[in-house]
Scaffold this active site. Structure first.
Site, short mmCIF file in Angstrom:
data_model
loop_
_atom_site.label_atom_id
_atom_site.label_comp_id
_atom_site.label_asym_id
_atom_site.label_seq_id
_atom_site.Cartn_x
_atom_site.Cartn_y
_atom_site.Cartn_z
N GLU A 39 -5.99 -4.31 6.63
CA GLU A 39 -6.69 -3.86 7.79
C GLU A 39 -7.54 -5.15 8.44
OE1 GLU A 39 -8.23 0.36 7.60
OE2 GLU A 39 -7.38 0.28 5.61
N HIS B 295 5.87 -2.84 -17.50
CA HIS B 295 6.93 -1.92 -17.82
C HIS B 295 7.72 -1.56 -16.40
CE1 HIS B 295 4.90 -0.87 -21.61
NE2 HIS B 295 4.03 -1.17 -20.99
N GLY C 16 -9.92 4.30 4.14
CA GLY C 16 -11.10 3.90 3.84
C GLY C 16 -12.26 4.83 3.36
N SER C 17 -11.92 5.84 3.54
CA SER C 17 -12.82 7.00 3.04
C SER C 17 -12.35 7.60 1.67
CB SER C 17 -12.92 8.42 4.10
OG SER C 17 -13.58 7.69 5.15
N SER D 150 -14.74 11.93 5.29
CA SER D 150 -13.93 11.38 6.32
C SER D 150 -15.18 10.61 7.29
CB SER D 150 -13.24 12.10 7.27
OG SER D 150 -13.01 11.69 8.63
N SER E 117 -15.07 9.16 10.18
CA SER E 117 -15.33 9.58 11.42
C SER E 117 -15.39 11.12 11.62
CB SER E 117 -13.86 9.39 12.12
OG SER E 117 -12.76 9.92 11.63
N THR F 170 -10.29 12.85 11.06
CA THR F 170 -9.01 12.62 10.32
C THR F 170 -8.31 13.81 10.09
OG1 THR F 170 -9.76 10.51 9.60
CG2 THR F 170 -7.78 11.60 8.54
N ARG G 275 -13.67 1.73 6.98
CA ARG G 275 -13.49 0.67 5.62
C ARG G 275 -14.87 0.26 5.60
NH1 ARG G 275 -10.87 -1.24 9.83
NH2 ARG G 275 -10.62 -3.60 10.20
N LYS H 183 -2.65 7.54 15.10
CA LYS H 183 -3.55 8.81 15.04
C LYS H 183 -3.54 9.35 16.59
CE LYS H 183 -7.03 7.69 11.66
NZ LYS H 183 -8.58 7.50 11.54
#
Ligand code: F6R
Length: 352
Positions: A235, A251, A58-59, A100, A102, A105, A149, A346
């Site tokens: 999410e 293609h 989301g970042s 980021s 938070s 990350t 997000r 995480k």
């Protein structure tokens, strides 16, 4: 009555208020832009070779959207990296924007550390965390307490301010104003109080429920918008989803539609149009629809961006996708906010 038109059930389905945060996108964008543009962002003295943005999830999408919006006027290359490693060309003369929400990350911290060591000019966009302490240069702080997000408008407003202040693209001010106004009108039309038959986000969520959304950008500018739809379905809606881009998908992806009917029948396609596609691009989309897509997938939906400017068109589609993903979560009886799988991975990476 559908759950989507029952206010008390909607409140119960969304204890953390994801829908309210999504509906605040227009005001968040205006606020983030006003704050970031008002505060001078120190520019490196040496000429800039390129801008590299690093971030995940989301970042990262904030930089992708900024890059697509500014693509026709960028004065230096813009490269987005979603990885812990940076390419060897990053060094003095590079500007690196580490985003980021938070600030915690792993991949972004590692890449930012490497960029600092390389001699690049590094900025951070974050609500805090270790990233804010790591970066010696400018830290553009955004309000905390959200899911990353759900902070897209703040992250995007800050990113655009860097490009505008440094003259790396034209002034974005009029486009941001228009986008905020267009998005405000769209939020009013798609709010929970508007019943499903008149609410495009609710109607689309109902059409996609039980299907795997395949989100197709009508052109390269909308590629990050399609990716955003896909990740919001993941999410918020907690469902699988895919994304691809016209004309490239004609293609390759198109071969899969008819060749695997059992799989393709589980997809519902959403084609995103900016509204400024040329006749040739539209013809290719029509040909792809009638020559394969419509016969293969469970449904094909087309949605168009609103507004005159590219930013409004892109972000009105982002808002529609975000809202659709939240309504989809409600239909599936799922709280849109928690992302347990992400948290678990995480945590697993932090465990000794
Ligand atoms: C969660 C979300 C994730 C995070 C990603 C990176 O809402 O959107 O995709 O963005 O895990 O975390 P941050 O954004 O804090 O660097």
């Amino acid at each position: 009555m559908t759950i989507l038109d029952d206010p008390s059930r909607l409140r119960a389905a969304d204890p953390s208020g994801m829908l309210g945060t999504v509906l605040a996108f227009p005001s968040q964008l205006a606020e983030a832009w006003a704050q970031a543009i008002a505060r001078p962002i120190p520019r490196p003295a040496e000429p800039l070779a390129h801008v590299v943005t690093i971030g995940m999830g989301g970042s990262a999408i904030a930089a992708d959207l900024a890059g697509a919006y500014l693509a026709q006027e960028l004065r230096v290359p813009l490269i987005t990296i979603r990885d812990a490693r940076i390419p060897p060309y990053v060094g003095p003369g590079s500007v690196v924007i580490a985003t980021s929400y938070s600030g915690e990350t792993e991949e972004t911290l590692a890449a930012a550390g490497a960029a600092i060591a390389s001699g690049a000019h590094v900025l951070a966009i974050t609500s805090g965390g270790r990233l804010a302490d790591l970066v010696p240069g400018t830290v553009l702080r955004v309000p905390g307490g959200l899911q990353p997000r759900a902070a897209l408008a703040y992250l995007l407003g800050a990113t655009l301010a860097v490009f505008a202040q440094w003259g790396l693209a034209g002034s974005c001010a009029a486009d941001v104003d228009e986008a905020a106004a267009v998005l405000g009108a769209l939020a009013a039309e798609t709010a929970p109080s508007i019943p499903a038959p008149r609410n495009p986000a609710k109607r689309l969520a109902e059409s996609l429920c039980g299907r795997i959304p395949a989100v197709y950008a009508g052109g390269a500018t909308l590629a990050p918008v399609a990716r955003r739809w896909k990740t919001q379905f993941n999410e918020n809606g907690k469902t699988l989803a895919t994304w691809d881009v016209f004309p490239e998908l004609t293609h390759n992806e198109a071969v899969g539609w008819g060749a695997s009917p059992d799989l393709a029948g589980r997809l519902a396609a959403v084609i995103l149009l900016a509204g400024d596609e040329d006749a040739r691009a539209l013809r290719r989309i029509r040909v792809a629809r009638t020559s394969g897509l419509e016969g293969a997938v469970a449904g094909v939906h087309e949605v168009s961006g609103r507004g005159a400017g590219r930013l409004a068109r892109m972000l009105s589609l982002v808002l529609l996708g975000d809202l659709t993903s939240v309504y989809l979560a409600y239909l599936r009886g799922i709280d849109p906010t928690p992302v347990v799988a992400i948290d678990r991975i995480k945590q697993g990476m932090r465990d000794p």
